[in-house]
Design an enzyme around this catalytic site. Structure first.
Site, PDB file in Angstrom:
ATOM      1  N   GLU A 208     -14.436 -18.197  25.401  1.00  0.00           N
ATOM      2  CA  GLU A 208     -14.456 -19.249  26.150  1.00  0.00           C
ATOM      3  C   GLU A 208     -15.798 -20.169  25.960  1.00  0.00           C
ATOM      4  OE1 GLU A 208     -11.316 -18.721  29.607  1.00  0.00           O
ATOM      5  OE2 GLU A 208     -13.366 -18.427  30.151  1.00  0.00           O
TER       6      GLU A 208
ATOM      7  N   CYS B 172     -22.092 -24.567  27.106  1.00  0.00           N
ATOM      8  CA  CYS B 172     -22.527 -23.192  27.477  1.00  0.00           C
ATOM      9  C   CYS B 172     -21.343 -22.320  26.315  1.00  0.00           C
ATOM     10  CB  CYS B 172     -21.805 -22.805  28.707  1.00  0.00           C
ATOM     11  SG  CYS B 172     -22.092 -21.201  29.198  1.00  0.00           S
TER      12      CYS B 172
ATOM     13  N   CYS C 259     -17.661  -8.543  27.416  1.00  0.00           N
ATOM     14  CA  CYS C 259     -19.373  -8.154  27.645  1.00  0.00           C
ATOM     15  C   CYS C 259     -19.242  -6.935  28.026  1.00  0.00           C
ATOM     16  CB  CYS C 259     -19.681  -8.985  28.948  1.00  0.00           C
ATOM     17  SG  CYS C 259     -21.272  -8.905  29.113  1.00  0.00           S
TER      18      CYS C 259
ATOM     19  N   CYS D 297     -21.917  -6.277  35.104  1.00  0.00           N
ATOM     20  CA  CYS D 297     -22.482  -7.011  36.581  1.00  0.00           C
ATOM     21  C   CYS D 297     -21.412  -7.119  37.366  1.00  0.00           C
ATOM     22  CB  CYS D 297     -23.159  -8.355  36.053  1.00  0.00           C
ATOM     23  SG  CYS D 297     -24.491  -8.210  34.929  1.00  0.00           S
TER      24      CYS D 297
ATOM     25  N   CYS E 138     -19.940 -10.526  38.466  1.00  0.00           N
ATOM     26  CA  CYS E 138     -19.531 -11.532  37.330  1.00  0.00           C
ATOM     27  C   CYS E 138     -18.192 -11.212  36.811  1.00  0.00           C
ATOM     28  CB  CYS E 138     -20.346 -11.452  36.429  1.00  0.00           C
ATOM     29  SG  CYS E 138     -20.274 -12.562  34.670  1.00  0.00           S
TER      30      CYS E 138
ATOM     31  N   GLY F 213     -20.611 -12.730  27.056  1.00  0.00           N
ATOM     32  CA  GLY F 213     -21.646 -11.723  26.189  1.00  0.00           C
ATOM     33  C   GLY F 213     -23.124 -11.669  26.611  1.00  0.00           C
ATOM     34  N   GLU F 214     -23.538 -11.005  26.171  1.00  0.00           N
ATOM     35  CA  GLU F 214     -25.354 -11.007  26.261  1.00  0.00           C
ATOM     36  C   GLU F 214     -25.588 -10.974  24.782  1.00  0.00           C
ATOM     37  OE1 GLU F 214     -28.803 -10.499  26.302  1.00  0.00           O
ATOM     38  OE2 GLU F 214     -28.111 -10.096  28.324  1.00  0.00           O
TER      39      GLU F 214
ATOM     40  N   SER G  74     -30.010 -16.834  27.496  1.00  0.00           N
ATOM     41  CA  SER G  74     -30.004 -16.029  28.557  1.00  0.00           C
ATOM     42  C   SER G  74     -29.722 -14.917  28.403  1.00  0.00           C
ATOM     43  CB  SER G  74     -29.031 -16.734  29.785  1.00  0.00           C
ATOM     44  OG  SER G  74     -29.075 -15.966  30.745  1.00  0.00           O
TER      45      SER G  74
ATOM     46  N   SER H  32     -31.330 -13.323  33.846  1.00  0.00           N
ATOM     47  CA  SER H  32     -30.429 -13.101  35.083  1.00  0.00           C
ATOM     48  C   SER H  32     -31.069 -12.237  35.963  1.00  0.00           C
ATOM     49  CB  SER H  32     -29.133 -12.836  34.586  1.00  0.00           C
ATOM     50  OG  SER H  32     -28.674 -13.663  33.606  1.00  0.00           O
TER      51      SER H  32
ATOM     52  N   ASN I 167     -19.817 -18.102  42.862  1.00  0.00           N
ATOM     53  CA  ASN I 167     -18.310 -18.578  42.521  1.00  0.00           C
ATOM     54  C   ASN I 167     -17.635 -17.493  42.526  1.00  0.00           C
ATOM     55  OD1 ASN I 167     -19.549 -21.337  41.856  1.00  0.00           O
ATOM     56  ND2 ASN I 167     -20.737 -20.312  40.182  1.00  0.00           N
TER      57      ASN I 167
ATOM     58  N   CYS J   2     -20.411 -20.627  36.714  1.00  0.00           N
ATOM     59  CA  CYS J   2     -21.228 -19.511  36.108  1.00  0.00           C
ATOM     60  C   CYS J   2     -20.660 -18.286  37.013  1.00  0.00           C
ATOM     61  CB  CYS J   2     -22.626 -19.597  37.014  1.00  0.00           C
ATOM     62  SG  CYS J   2     -23.800 -18.535  36.420  1.00  0.00           S
TER      63      CYS J   2
END
Length: 394
Positions: free
Chosen positions: A116, A129, A136, A140, A143, A191-192, A223, A245, A324, A367
């Site tokens: 996405e 974004c 991922c 976390c 998330c 993803g990182e 990020s 983060s 969120n 987010c």
């Protein structure tokens, strides 16, 4: 890339399946790689150099997706190019628009993987974004994206392709330096980014090229959740703005909500931030901090955040992000009063701590909400479905 150590959340990403038609996608290649691809296809060195310059201009200044529109290349050569190369875009599976104007696209790669991207319009800017991986690895706990498994890294072309597709949708071709709606990029999607370092670096090099998409590095933010060994390389080899983060200021809480902290602790992470090339008061490091009720939102947490940033003498801005929600989440958002108190403590210490207005919540584009609705399918399953579809069509 796997990093040695006792705790390493990075599995081996699935290999990228070559295009079924055998063609080479030119999007995301550097100028030299584009020239080399044409030479490998059979052009002599002089022709390859000329054609690479022309094609580069058509792709990144005109937004061309078909060789037939390239009027300064002989028509006789168009079929030769089409047979060997493609100017790719991710497939748009679904496009949604939030009530606040935020746009979200569910995209599909040539090998059938979903990811996405989100575009957030504001009065003075438009921010895209961008995702760097399918899925991922970081897990976390606050998330939604973190509940997905890593499938594979996105290629440089698939990362650049997101920017190209957004500009298609916004009608921003031919490329103009002024009046753009898409003015900023944040590598904050799925993803990182630092676990897909080479592809992210190569993609952003194309995005920042003055003859290409020509976005300034000051308008691009990368990020990370804290992949410490890669942060110095990111500063030296990419040189864009850094966002971290953080989300907690004590080891027990950050270990829980950002498990990578068990490998690279807060102190190690903040020292890497202090050493980040180019960080200064004009280019502050952004610390992302999601506000979780009764978890990380106390006045003591705010004071500890101030202490840590002062200890490492960091040129910092703190983005406070109201949590969120998503189905099955184990957390609640802090109350507005609690968020305001936290923000005031940080502001009074001389550190900017704005509260981010949630955008795109109604389409799960805010987010921490990105997660493709499509279930991950095995290659064999996708092949079976494709064969069944072909049989049904006769």
């Amino acid at each position: 890339m796997p990093i040695p150590g006792h705790i390493d959340p990075v599995p081996v990403a699935r290999a990228i399946t070559p295009r079924a038609d055998g063609r080479v996608d030119l999007v995301g290649l550097s100028k030299s790689e584009l020239r080399e691809a044409l030479a490998a296809g059979g052009l002599d060195a002089r022709q390859a150099k000329l054609r690479a310059k022309q094609i580069w201009h058509w792709i990144y200044n005109r937004g061309a997706t078909d060789f037939s529109v390239m009027t300064d290349i002989a028509k006789a050569q168009h079929p030769w190019l089409t047979e060997r190369f493609v100017i790719g875009r991710p497939q748009v599976v679904e496009a949604q628009v939030s009530s606040d104007g935020t746009r979200k696209w569910l995209l599909r790669s040539d090998d059938g993987q979903d990811f996405e991207m989100v575009f957030i319009p504001d009065a003075d800017r438009g921010t895209l974004c961008v995702s760097s991986q399918v899925g991922c690895t970081l897990n976390c706990t606050f998330c939604h994206t973190g509940t997905m498994k890593l499938v594979r890294n996105l290629t440089a072309g698939e990362i650049v392709g997101q920017v190209m597709l957004a500009r298609d949708g916004l009608g921003e071709w031919p490329s103009q330096p002024e009046g753009r709606m898409l003015t900023n990029i944040v590598m904050m999607g799925m993803g990182e980014p630092l676990y897909n370092f080479d592809n992210v670096r190569d993609a952003l090099s194309v995005v920042m090229d003055g003859d290409g998409l020509a976005l300034s590095k000051r308008r691009i933010t990368l990020s990370t959740s804290g992949v410490v060994p890669m942060m110095a390389r990111a500063g030296a080899e990419i040189g864009v703005n850094l966002a971290v983060s953080l989300h907690a200021v004590t080891k027990p809480v950050r270990d829980e909500i950002v498990p990578l902290n068990r490998k690279y602790g807060i102190e190690e992470l903040l020292q890497a931030c202090a050493d980040y090339p180019g960080a200064n008061n004009a280019r502050r490091i952004t610390f992302e901090y999601v506000m979780l009720k009764d978890k990380n939102d106390s006045d003591d947490d705010a004071r500890e955040l101030v202490r840590l940033l002062r200890r490492y003498k960091l040129p910092a801005k703190v983005n406070l992000i109201p949590f969120n929600p998503w189905p099955g989440a184990a957390y609640e958002c802090s109350t507005p009063e609690r968020i305001r108190s936290f923000s005031n403590i940080v502001f009074e210490a001389g550190i900017s701590a704005p509260v981010r207005t949630p955008r795109g919540r109604d389409i799960d584009a805010a987010c921490g909400q990105l997660k493709t609705a499509a279930e991950r399918k095995s290659r064999a399953q996708m092949d079976r479905e494709a064969a069944d579809k072909a049989d049904a069509l006769g």
